[in-house]
Motif scaffolding. Structure first.
Motif: not given
Length: 316
Positions: A213, A239, A290, A293
């Protein structure tokens, strides 16, 4: 934890019943040209009992329509198959014969094969003697794994977009496949409900790891500015839905824990404590994911409501 079983038939039925015209146009344009889509409707679910095997079988999708220039109705039977089965042509014929017995109409049978193996599926059932062919039953087929996914990315067709996830890509093409899916989704400009259907279908069959991702986001950022912005907004919006779902699940879990505590120390107090704890744990877990990511602290703060100082501590 046991791996959650995917209801393949339900997913394909939802996709194809929503985008039935697009499905025919994509894979069977000759059929689409003959079908009068203005008279299209879906029939109720059919259940057949195999007395010999002691099993019940459900027909996946039945559409009733007309051919252009004709008065008589026809039935289009679409059957999805997610695993190899040696006797599948026999099953298709049994469905055909029982549907014909009930409806007494012309029936067009179509089979969609979605399993990951490369396998040459038959599209007929022939019963014959040296002196006579008793049965020559044929049906249309789509073998998704054999389809080269790059040949479908320029088509503004929602079925093509969703089914990229089941076509013939290599493992090292996973990120690129999702990127092209997102670009197709932006071009299609569908309403929110249909967009969620396609996104959910795709994510079920081609979920990326956190590392993938991050790489996807990096590649999107290098695209042409306007398109990159649209695709990134799409990623963030889904998301965000994941974040909201995580918070709801955290609240639910917290309430359940609170109820259990409440049995011992006061229901109202326990539920409230559990609810607060569940919300906080849900937000914290989401913030950590998060960060992994590549989201910046300010964005995480805005989406979760967690204090910036707490998010900063998570980075360490």
């Amino acid at each position: 934890m046991a791996k959650q079983r995917i209801d393949h038939d339900r997913l394909f039925k939802e996709l194809l019943s929503t985008f039935f015209e697009e499905f025919l146009l994509l894979f069977f344009p000759d059929v689409y040209e003959q079908i009068d889509v203005h008279h299209l409707s879906f029939l109720s679910e059919e259940v057949f009992t195999d007395i010999t095997a002691g099993e019940k079988h459900r027909v996946d999708l039945l559409a009733e329509t007309k051919l252009k220039g004709e008065d008589g109705l026809v039935i289009v039977h679409v059957e999805h198959q997610s695993y190899t089965q040696r006797t599948f042509p026999e099953r298709m014929f049994i469905y055909f014969s029982r549907l014909f017995q009930k409806h007494r109409r012309r029936i067009l049978p179509i089979a969609i094969f979605s399993y990951d193996e490369h396998h040459d599926e038959p599209s007929s059932l022939i019963i014959q003697f040296p002196f006579l062919t008793v049965l020559d039953f044929r049906f249309l087929t789509v073998e998704l794994r054999k389809l080269p996914w790059r040949e479908y990315i320029r088509q503004d067709n929602p079925v093509a977009a969703a089914l990229l996830s089941k076509m013939g890509y290599n493992e090292d093409e996973r990120i690129e496949v999702k990127k092209e899916f997102l670009r197709m989704l932006v071009r299609l400009e569908l309403d929110a409900a249909k967009q969620r259907l396609l996104f959910g279908f795709f994510e079920t069959y081609l979920p990326l790891s956190e590392e993938e991702e991050i790489q996807l986001r990096n590649e999107v950022s290098q695209m042409e500015t306007k398109e990159a912005k649209q695709v990134m907004e799409l990623i963030i919006s889904y998301e965000q839905r994941g974040i909201e779902k995580g918070i709801r699940e955290g609240i639910k879990q917290g309430i359940e824990q609170g109820i259990k505590q409440g049995m011992k120390q006061g229901m109202k107090q326990g539920v409230e404590q559990g609810r607060k704890k569940g919300i906080e744990e849900g937000k914290t877990d989401i913030a950590k994911r998060m960060l992994a990511k590549g989201y910046d602290v300010q964005t995480i703060h805005e989406l979760t409501g967690l204090p910036i100082e707490k998010i900063e501590r998570m980075k360490g």
